[in-house]
Design an enzyme around this catalytic site. Structure first.
Site, PDB file in Angstrom:
ATOM      1  N   THR A  28      24.003  10.968  26.844  1.00 36.75           N
ATOM      2  CA  THR A  28      24.874  10.377  26.211  1.00 36.75           C
ATOM      3  C   THR A  28      24.776   8.710  25.635  1.00 36.75           C
ATOM      4  O   THR A  28      24.877   8.444  24.531  1.00 36.75           O
ATOM      5  CB  THR A  28      26.431  10.126  26.942  1.00 36.75           C
ATOM      6  N   ARG A  36      32.416  17.031  28.447  1.00 33.31           N
ATOM      7  CA  ARG A  36      33.635  16.834  29.063  1.00 33.31           C
ATOM      8  C   ARG A  36      34.214  15.434  29.101  1.00 33.31           C
ATOM      9  O   ARG A  36      35.132  15.146  29.934  1.00 33.31           O
ATOM     10  CB  ARG A  36      33.578  17.454  30.567  1.00 33.31           C
ATOM     11  N   HIS A 121      18.970  25.755  30.481  1.00 34.02           N
ATOM     12  CA  HIS A 121      19.663  26.211  29.465  1.00 34.02           C
ATOM     13  C   HIS A 121      18.736  26.223  28.300  1.00 34.02           C
ATOM     14  O   HIS A 121      19.687  26.213  27.157  1.00 34.02           O
ATOM     15  CB  HIS A 121      20.913  25.555  29.180  1.00 34.02           C
ATOM     16  N   THR A 190      26.135  15.052  35.191  1.00 37.58           N
ATOM     17  CA  THR A 190      26.752  16.315  34.909  1.00 37.58           C
ATOM     18  C   THR A 190      27.915  16.232  35.700  1.00 37.58           C
ATOM     19  O   THR A 190      28.152  15.894  36.916  1.00 37.58           O
ATOM     20  CB  THR A 190      25.857  17.368  35.386  1.00 37.58           C
ATOM     21  N   SER A 191      29.007  17.130  35.026  1.00 39.24           N
ATOM     22  CA  SER A 191      30.124  17.119  35.582  1.00 39.24           C
ATOM     23  C   SER A 191      30.249  18.274  36.994  1.00 39.24           C
ATOM     24  O   SER A 191      30.863  18.461  37.507  1.00 39.24           O
ATOM     25  CB  SER A 191      31.052  17.614  34.538  1.00 39.24           C
ATOM     26  N   ASN A 213      26.816   9.533  38.419  1.00 37.10           N
ATOM     27  CA  ASN A 213      27.915  10.049  37.473  1.00 37.10           C
ATOM     28  C   ASN A 213      29.056   9.196  37.046  1.00 37.10           C
ATOM     29  O   ASN A 213      29.606   8.688  38.118  1.00 37.10           O
ATOM     30  CB  ASN A 213      28.316  11.504  37.572  1.00 37.10           C
TER      31      ASN A 213
HETATM   32  P1  CNA Z   1      29.432  17.953  31.086  1.00 36.53           P
HETATM   33  O1  CNA Z   1      30.139  19.182  31.499  1.00 36.53           O
HETATM   34  O2  CNA Z   1      29.746  17.586  29.409  1.00 36.53           O
HETATM   35  O3  CNA Z   1      29.539  16.660  31.822  1.00 36.53           O
HETATM   36  C1  CNA Z   1      28.797  15.549  31.595  1.00 36.53           C
HETATM   37  C2  CNA Z   1      28.863  14.729  32.729  1.00 36.53           C
HETATM   38  O4  CNA Z   1      28.289  13.304  32.724  1.00 36.53           O
HETATM   39  C3  CNA Z   1      30.665  13.926  33.103  1.00 36.53           C
HETATM   40  O5  CNA Z   1      31.013  14.090  34.393  1.00 36.53           O
HETATM   41  C4  CNA Z   1      30.669  12.506  32.547  1.00 36.53           C
HETATM   42  O6  CNA Z   1      31.298  11.747  33.388  1.00 36.53           O
HETATM   43  C5  CNA Z   1      29.139  12.027  32.858  1.00 36.53           C
HETATM   44  N1  CNA Z   1      28.452  11.063  32.000  1.00 36.53           N
HETATM   45  C6  CNA Z   1      28.515  10.891  30.869  1.00 36.53           C
HETATM   46  N2  CNA Z   1      28.036   9.884  30.202  1.00 36.53           N
HETATM   47  C7  CNA Z   1      27.277   9.613  31.313  1.00 36.53           C
HETATM   48  C8  CNA Z   1      26.341   8.247  31.518  1.00 36.53           C
HETATM   49  N3  CNA Z   1      25.892   7.531  30.654  1.00 36.53           N
HETATM   50  N4  CNA Z   1      25.834   8.174  32.578  1.00 36.53           N
HETATM   51  C9  CNA Z   1      26.483   8.731  33.815  1.00 36.53           C
HETATM   52  N5  CNA Z   1      27.048   9.915  33.651  1.00 36.53           N
HETATM   53  C10 CNA Z   1      27.485  10.116  32.567  1.00 36.53           C
HETATM   54  O7  CNA Z   1      27.930  18.328  30.869  1.00 36.53           O
HETATM   55  P2  CNA Z   1      27.234  19.300  32.080  1.00 36.53           P
HETATM   56  O8  CNA Z   1      25.671  18.929  31.858  1.00 36.53           O
HETATM   57  O9  CNA Z   1      27.506  18.897  33.417  1.00 36.53           O
HETATM   58  O10 CNA Z   1      27.604  20.540  31.371  1.00 36.53           O
HETATM   59  C11 CNA Z   1      26.592  21.648  31.263  1.00 36.53           C
HETATM   60  C12 CNA Z   1      26.485  21.892  29.854  1.00 36.53           C
HETATM   61  C13 CNA Z   1      26.648  20.890  28.734  1.00 36.53           C
HETATM   62  C14 CNA Z   1      25.106  22.543  29.611  1.00 36.53           C
HETATM   63  O11 CNA Z   1      25.296  23.866  29.393  1.00 36.53           O
HETATM   64  C15 CNA Z   1      24.433  21.725  28.635  1.00 36.53           C
HETATM   65  O12 CNA Z   1      23.684  22.553  27.975  1.00 36.53           O
HETATM   66  C16 CNA Z   1      25.702  21.342  27.739  1.00 36.53           C
HETATM   67  N6  CNA Z   1      25.319  20.023  26.847  1.00 36.53           N
HETATM   68  C17 CNA Z   1      24.191  19.422  26.816  1.00 36.53           C
HETATM   69  C18 CNA Z   1      23.844  18.537  25.796  1.00 36.53           C
HETATM   70  C19 CNA Z   1      22.477  17.979  25.794  1.00 36.53           C
HETATM   71  O13 CNA Z   1      21.568  18.774  25.733  1.00 36.53           O
HETATM   72  N7  CNA Z   1      22.399  16.760  25.326  1.00 36.53           N
HETATM   73  C20 CNA Z   1      25.123  18.251  25.343  1.00 36.53           C
HETATM   74  C21 CNA Z   1      26.388  18.511  25.440  1.00 36.53           C
HETATM   75  C22 CNA Z   1      26.508  19.569  26.218  1.00 36.53           C
END
Ligand code: CNA
Length: 238
Positions: A28, A36, A121, A190-191, A213
């Protein structure tokens, strides 16, 4: 320096068997929205939720709509690795970090120089024909219009694991193996809501599990150290 970050820095200094396990929150700070968070993809207006569009049955049923979403939401131009990706690559070069296990599909760990990246993934930087499995350059799926097709008539697809599809067995086995043997496991951005990936934490047997996180996760009470701060900011201090 925050006491949690100080503790993590000490673990990192003392270990040469660190494994990092991360998700969308790692990217991000590079400008790629996660799913999320409040400004993540789940909060944006789209005809279907991302989990539906990114499912295998949806891809097979409506590849046109899938590719509209893919090109508009998954492909983000001019993104660069941030401090977390960069520091992780450095730790690998220093012989301290064994592997990055990631749920991300954006290729930013490799762009930062990490070599041992286990992409649970897959990656949007690879593409292949869903029928004959011929490999194609990613430009074909990430740019242009409409549904890209192979000479055999099959739909060319990204090399990502869609919802309803199993993870690649060899990647999963390698991830389990390195997490099981890790001295320090850092889980970040990761959530921990998406399975089977989230369940990988259960293979860790040590007593230095750090969770970095922004928001709380279902594993907070399970971790030895929890830091609710931005991961790029944390890694720039390690
Ligand atoms: P998620 O469920 O969107 O969770 C992201 C987590 O990261 C949340 O709990 C946030 O609070 C936390 N977060 C956001 N920004 C920060 C930061 N700067 N520092 C610390 N924490 C932060 O995403 P997950 O990865 O847990 O879920 C898995 C999915 C999302 C996978 O299948 C991925 O392929 C998929 N995904 C990937 C991307 C990518 O490749 N960049 C982008 C969006 C989704």
């Amino acid at each position: 320096m925050d006491s949690g970050i100080q503790q993590l820095k000490k673990w990192v200094e003392e270990s040469n068997n660190i494994v990092f396990f991360g998700g969308a929150g790692v990217s991000t700070e590079s400008g790629i929205p996660d799913f999320r968070s409040v400004d993540g993809l789940y909060s944006q207006k789209w005809r279907y939720p991302p989990e539906t569009i990114l499912s295998r049955s949806f891809f097979d049923r409506d590849p046109e709509e899938y590719y509209r979403f893919h090109r508009e939401k998954l492909v983000i131009e001019n993104v660069k690795p941030n401090s977390a990706h960069i520091r992780l690559a450095q730790l690998e070069r220093e012989g301290k970090l064994n592997a990055v296990v990631t749920q991300n599909i954006d290729g930013l760990h490799q762009a930062a120089g990490s070599k041992n990246v286990l992409e649970l993934h897959g990656s949007i930087l690879r593409a292949y024909c869903s029928k004959c499995r011929k490999i194609y350059p990613a430009e074909l799926i990430n740019h242009g219009n409409g549904v890209p097709r192979c000479g055999c008539g099959g739909v060319i697809r990204p090399d990502i694991v869609l919802y309803e599809e199993p993870l690649d067995e060899s990647v999963l086995t390698a991830a389990i193996d390195c997490i099981r043997k890790a001295d320090v496991l850092i889980v970040g951005g990761t959530s921990l809501n998406v399975y089977p990936a989230a369940g990988l934490i259960n293979y860790y047997k040590g007593n230095k599990l750090a969770l970095v996180n922004l928001s709380e996760t279902p594993f907070d009470s399970y971790a030895d150290l929890v830091i609710h701060e931005k991961i790029g900011q944390v890694f720039s201090q390690l």
